[in-house]
Design an enzyme around this catalytic site. Structure first.
Site, mmCIF file in Angstrom:
data_model
loop_
_atom_site.group_PDB
_atom_site.id
_atom_site.type_symbol
_atom_site.label_atom_id
_atom_site.label_comp_id
_atom_site.label_asym_id
_atom_site.label_seq_id
_atom_site.Cartn_x
_atom_site.Cartn_y
_atom_site.Cartn_z
ATOM 1 N N GLU A 121 0.847 -1.203 0.000
ATOM 2 C CA GLU A 121 0.000 0.000 0.000
ATOM 3 C C GLU A 121 0.870 1.235 0.000
ATOM 4 O OE1 GLU A 121 -2.766 -0.201 3.254
ATOM 5 O OE2 GLU A 121 -4.242 -1.286 2.079
ATOM 6 N N ARG A 283 -2.630 10.230 -2.046
ATOM 7 C CA ARG A 283 -3.971 10.469 -1.507
ATOM 8 C C ARG A 283 -4.220 11.934 -1.106
ATOM 9 N NH1 ARG A 283 -5.944 6.668 3.517
ATOM 10 N NH2 ARG A 283 -6.197 5.091 1.938
ATOM 11 N N HIS A 344 -11.709 10.613 7.023
ATOM 12 C CA HIS A 344 -11.479 9.169 7.101
ATOM 13 C C HIS A 344 -10.843 8.741 8.413
ATOM 14 C CE1 HIS A 344 -10.991 5.254 5.379
ATOM 15 N NE2 HIS A 344 -9.679 5.296 5.365
ATOM 16 N N ARG A 379 -1.166 9.532 8.911
ATOM 17 C CA ARG A 379 -1.172 8.091 9.166
ATOM 18 C C ARG A 379 -0.775 7.319 7.916
ATOM 19 N NH1 ARG A 379 -5.761 3.833 8.554
ATOM 20 N NH2 ARG A 379 -6.284 5.224 6.867
HETATM 21 C C1 LIG Z 1 -14.067 2.570 5.638
HETATM 22 C C2 LIG Z 1 -12.815 2.418 6.481
HETATM 23 C C3 LIG Z 1 -11.756 1.650 6.013
HETATM 24 C C4 LIG Z 1 -10.593 1.514 6.795
HETATM 25 N N1 LIG Z 1 -9.576 0.690 6.355
HETATM 26 C C5 LIG Z 1 -8.509 0.464 7.176
HETATM 27 C C6 LIG Z 1 -7.507 -0.494 6.827
HETATM 28 O O1 LIG Z 1 -7.591 -1.155 5.797
HETATM 29 N N2 LIG Z 1 -6.467 -0.677 7.678
HETATM 30 C C7 LIG Z 1 -6.338 0.004 8.867
HETATM 31 O O2 LIG Z 1 -5.358 -0.209 9.613
HETATM 32 N N3 LIG Z 1 -7.271 0.906 9.221
HETATM 33 C C8 LIG Z 1 -8.348 1.138 8.412
HETATM 34 N N4 LIG Z 1 -9.309 2.038 8.798
HETATM 35 C C9 LIG Z 1 -9.171 2.688 10.117
HETATM 36 C C10 LIG Z 1 -9.472 1.678 11.232
HETATM 37 O O3 LIG Z 1 -10.546 0.869 10.833
HETATM 38 C C11 LIG Z 1 -9.828 2.383 12.526
HETATM 39 O O4 LIG Z 1 -8.872 3.346 12.852
HETATM 40 C C12 LIG Z 1 -9.880 1.376 13.691
HETATM 41 O O5 LIG Z 1 -10.692 0.296 13.340
HETATM 42 C C13 LIG Z 1 -10.397 2.052 14.949
HETATM 43 O O6 LIG Z 1 -10.647 1.063 15.908
HETATM 44 P P1 LIG Z 1 -11.118 1.485 17.365
HETATM 45 O O7 LIG Z 1 -11.257 0.216 18.128
HETATM 46 O O8 LIG Z 1 -10.226 2.535 17.890
HETATM 47 O O9 LIG Z 1 -12.539 2.176 17.132
HETATM 48 P P2 LIG Z 1 -13.863 1.672 16.398
HETATM 49 O O10 LIG Z 1 -13.665 0.407 15.661
HETATM 50 O O11 LIG Z 1 -14.402 2.829 15.647
HETATM 51 O O12 LIG Z 1 -14.834 1.334 17.622
HETATM 52 C C14 LIG Z 1 -15.317 2.354 18.466
HETATM 53 C C15 LIG Z 1 -16.213 1.704 19.497
HETATM 54 O O13 LIG Z 1 -16.520 2.647 20.513
HETATM 55 C C16 LIG Z 1 -17.904 2.647 20.754
HETATM 56 N N5 LIG Z 1 -18.251 3.963 21.293
HETATM 57 C C17 LIG Z 1 -17.977 5.182 20.776
HETATM 58 N N6 LIG Z 1 -18.435 6.154 21.582
HETATM 59 C C18 LIG Z 1 -19.018 5.542 22.639
HETATM 60 C C19 LIG Z 1 -19.691 5.988 23.793
HETATM 61 N N7 LIG Z 1 -19.884 7.298 24.051
HETATM 62 N N8 LIG Z 1 -20.184 5.076 24.657
HETATM 63 C C20 LIG Z 1 -20.033 3.744 24.426
HETATM 64 N N9 LIG Z 1 -19.380 3.261 23.350
HETATM 65 C C21 LIG Z 1 -18.889 4.143 22.470
HETATM 66 C C22 LIG Z 1 -18.527 2.320 19.423
HETATM 67 O O14 LIG Z 1 -19.837 1.839 19.587
HETATM 68 C C23 LIG Z 1 -17.544 1.235 18.951
HETATM 69 O O15 LIG Z 1 -17.878 0.005 19.564
HETATM 70 C C24 LIG Z 1 -10.485 2.191 8.041
HETATM 71 C C25 LIG Z 1 -11.547 2.961 8.498
HETATM 72 C C26 LIG Z 1 -12.712 3.073 7.734
HETATM 73 C C27 LIG Z 1 -13.844 3.900 8.269
#
Ligand SMILES: Cc1cc2nc3c(=O)[nH]c(=O)nc-3n(C[C@H](O)[C@H](O)[C@H](O)COP(=O)(O)OP(=O)(O)OC[C@H]3O[C@@H](n4cnc5c(N)ncnc54)[C@H](O)[C@@H]3O)c2cc1C
Length: 531
Positions: A121, A283, A344, A379
């Site tokens: 990538e 990008r 994003h 990032r």
């Molecule tokens: C379309 C897309 C494609 C992507 N592709 C990639 C990729 O290929 N590779 C990569 O490394 N990254 C990628 N990313 C980025 C990556 O997916 C995210 O940065 C990562 O998954 C974030 O994980 P997280 O556990 O921090 O949060 P999230 O997976 O966003 O989870 C957040 C959690 O917190 C909960 N929450 C939020 N606020 C509250 C609240 N007030 N009370 C209770 N619960 C709450 C939500 O319900 C959820 O369960 C992508 C992102 C997107 C949107």
């Protein structure tokens, strides 16, 4: 009736970060795992590309570190980058142990470190993206959710919105949690609390993120006294489908790799005016060019044309994009796709150390909500899932090493609703949501100026005052809580952007197009004095 809950560890968020943290904790700990919607509705589920890790026998930790530092434009913390990358292989092994089925090489040789299919990538100088087809996030999310649901010590609470943290004598000891079904605000207490609440890209009108990416954790941590850093660095994906019913659908960058051309509404190409690589420029440059043209013409979108390829070719290479566009009546083999850039990824967040510990004792932040120093000013693709898993493990270890010395939570007051009534005009909330996301898009988007940022600051201050008044008078609901957090986080983004007098990484301003010789983080303290 509001209820009280007592656990050893309270994990707020069930994406890659929250789930893996909960699973890394010893099985004799009583863990509460909360999500705002269903378990699998965070950004994690939608991650397509995969997760970066040093697995190829010609790849090295040094090379992955060097690529990450280069992408971060001078602002990565070297110790955080080295820590993350050197733990990458082990984290992949842990995910495989949990049952995540990553794609294998067709000719899987079983030579050490070579059995996985690895993709390349942008920014990476080796093949190092491990993936499960184009649904890596879903594979991780589903497997870890199943594990969490099966674990006797993990109690899962869905459709709960954390409102605010409970801090007592400088220690975080729990949180007030809205139960969306009963509308009661319950008290969850624990000597260790983890914010794993994801990013804040919902602050923008167009975003690739699912609903719920409203920066709740950043806002809660800020209100609890934590520093927040580098919020000006929001990554924009250049091409998201523009259609009233297509929420958050990404059009993969591989379409441009296969000859897709970007067109203005009158059919003219424009990318060659911005970069000699045209549509294949990085990008950020493509996103900036599209934004420039949309603002110049007052256009709602631009177009991405891949119609020179046959339907068969498109069907075999881009089945997901093709079928999604078909659903909206767009035949990509015959007509251009309307696209806009979309917010994003939130590179900044709650300041943490390598244990993911924040400034407040007992409070941890992991995943996109945190600012570990890994991403710096930009990032690198697929480093974010890796960060979630590495820092979740590290935080779990720190909690395990320190929990027995943590004082038990003091008795906290129940949520007081005696002074508030039911809202009589929810239109105030929906109107302010729209206004906020629109001015953030127009004034704090891909290309910034002093004037635009000042306008945004003025508006967000007005909104904050209006929301505070509303919050003080009416019962809380999920939309109001998200709006309150979004406005808070938007203000932090604007303040960070105003204080950066240069263009670096993802922050680009017409008033300061140059890079300053010294790279410095933008660190905000809750008493409002930048460090
Ligand atoms: C379309 C897309 C494609 C992507 N592709 C990639 C990729 O290929 N590779 C990569 O490394 N990254 C990628 N990313 C980025 C990556 O997916 C995210 O940065 C990562 O998954 C974030 O994980 P997280 O556990 O921090 O949060 P999230 O997976 O966003 O989870 C957040 C959690 O917190 C909960 N929450 C939020 N606020 C509250 C609240 N007030 N009370 C209770 N619960 C709450 C939500 O319900 C959820 O369960 C992508 C992102 C997107 C949107």
């Amino acid at each position: 009736m509001a209820t009280r809950h007592q656990h050893d560890v309270l994990v707020i968020g069930s994406g890659a970060a929250g789930l893996s943290l909960a699973l890394h904790l010893p099985s004799h700990y009583r863990v509460a795992l909360l999500s705002k919607a269903d378990l699998n509705q965070g950004s994690t589920y939608w991650a397509q590309g995969g997760m970066a890790a040093v697995l190829h026998n010609r790849d090295t930790v040094d090379s992955h570190v060097a690529d990450t530092l280069a992408a971060g434009a001078g602002l990565c913390r070297r110790d955080a980058v080295e820590f993350t990358v050197s733990n990458s292989r082990r984290c992949v092994e842990w995910l495989v142990e949990q049952g995540v089925d990553f794609d294998l090489r067709d000719d899987a040789s079983n030579q050490q470190g070579q059995e996985f299919h690895l993709t390349m990538e942008g920014g990476h100088s080796h093949r190092r993206i491990i993936h499960a087809a184009d649904r890596t996030g879903r594979a991780i999310s589903e497997v870890l959710s199943e594990r969490a649901l099966a674990a006797d010590n993990i109690e899962v609470f869905t459709h709960r919105t954390a409102v605010d943290l409970v801090v007592n004598d400088g220690r975080c000891q729990g949180a007030y949690i809205l139960d969306q079904q009963s509308d009661h605000v319950d008290l969850f207490q624990a000597p260790a609390v983890v914010l794993a609440t994801g990013g804040a890209s919902k602050a923008y009108l167009y975003t690739s993120n699912p609903d719920g990416a409203s920066g709740d954790g950043v806002a809660m941590a800020w209100r609890a006294g934590c520093r927040v850093a580098n919020m000006e660095f929001n990554q924009f994906h250049p091409t998201c489908l523009y259609h009233p019913r297509a929420k958050s659908f990404l059009i993969t960058e591989a379409i441009r790799g296969e000859g897709g051309k970007l067109l203005l509404p009158d059919g003219q190409r424009f990318m060659q005016n911005f970069d000699e690589r045209g549509e294949l420029a990085p990008r950020d440059i493509v996103a900036r060019a599209i934004d420039h043209e949309m603002k110049r013409l007052g256009a709602d979108c631009v177009f991405l044309d891949i119609s020179h390829q046959s339907r068969d070719f498109l069907h075999s290479h881009f089945p997901t994009v093709m079928s999604r566009c078909d659903e909206f009546g767009i035949d990509i083999s015959a007509e251009p796709i309307p696209v806009v850039p979309a917010a994003h990824y939130t590179c900044g967040g709650i300041v943490v150390d390598t244990h993911s510990l924040t400034d407040v004792a007992g409070l941890y932040a992991v995943g996109e909500a945190s600012c570990t120093g890994l991403h710096g000013a930009n990032r690198m693709a697929s480093n974010s899932l890796l960060e979630c898993i590495v820092f979740a493990e590290s935080a779990a270890k720190h909690i395990t090493d320190t929990l027995e010395h943590a004082p038990p939570p003091a008795k906290a007051a129940a949520w007081d609703e005696s002074q508030v009534t039911d809202s009589d005009e929810d239109v105030v909330i929906s109107h302010n949501w729209d206004e906020l996301r629109r001015f953030m898009w127009d004034y704090v988007g891909i290309v910034r100026t002093n004037k635009r940022l000042q306008r945004a600051l003025h508006r967000v201050q007005l909104l904050q005052a209006e929301i505070a008044e509303y919050y003080g008078n009416y019962k809380v609901g999920n939309d109001l809580l998200e709006l309150r957090n979004l406005a808070m986080v938007a203000q932090l983004m604007i303040e960070c952007a105003i204080s950066r007098k240069e263009s670096r990484g993802l922050h680009y301003t017409l008033d300061y197009p140059q890079l300053l010789p010294e790279a410095r983080d933008t660190i905000l303290r809750p008493d409002n004095s930048p460090l």
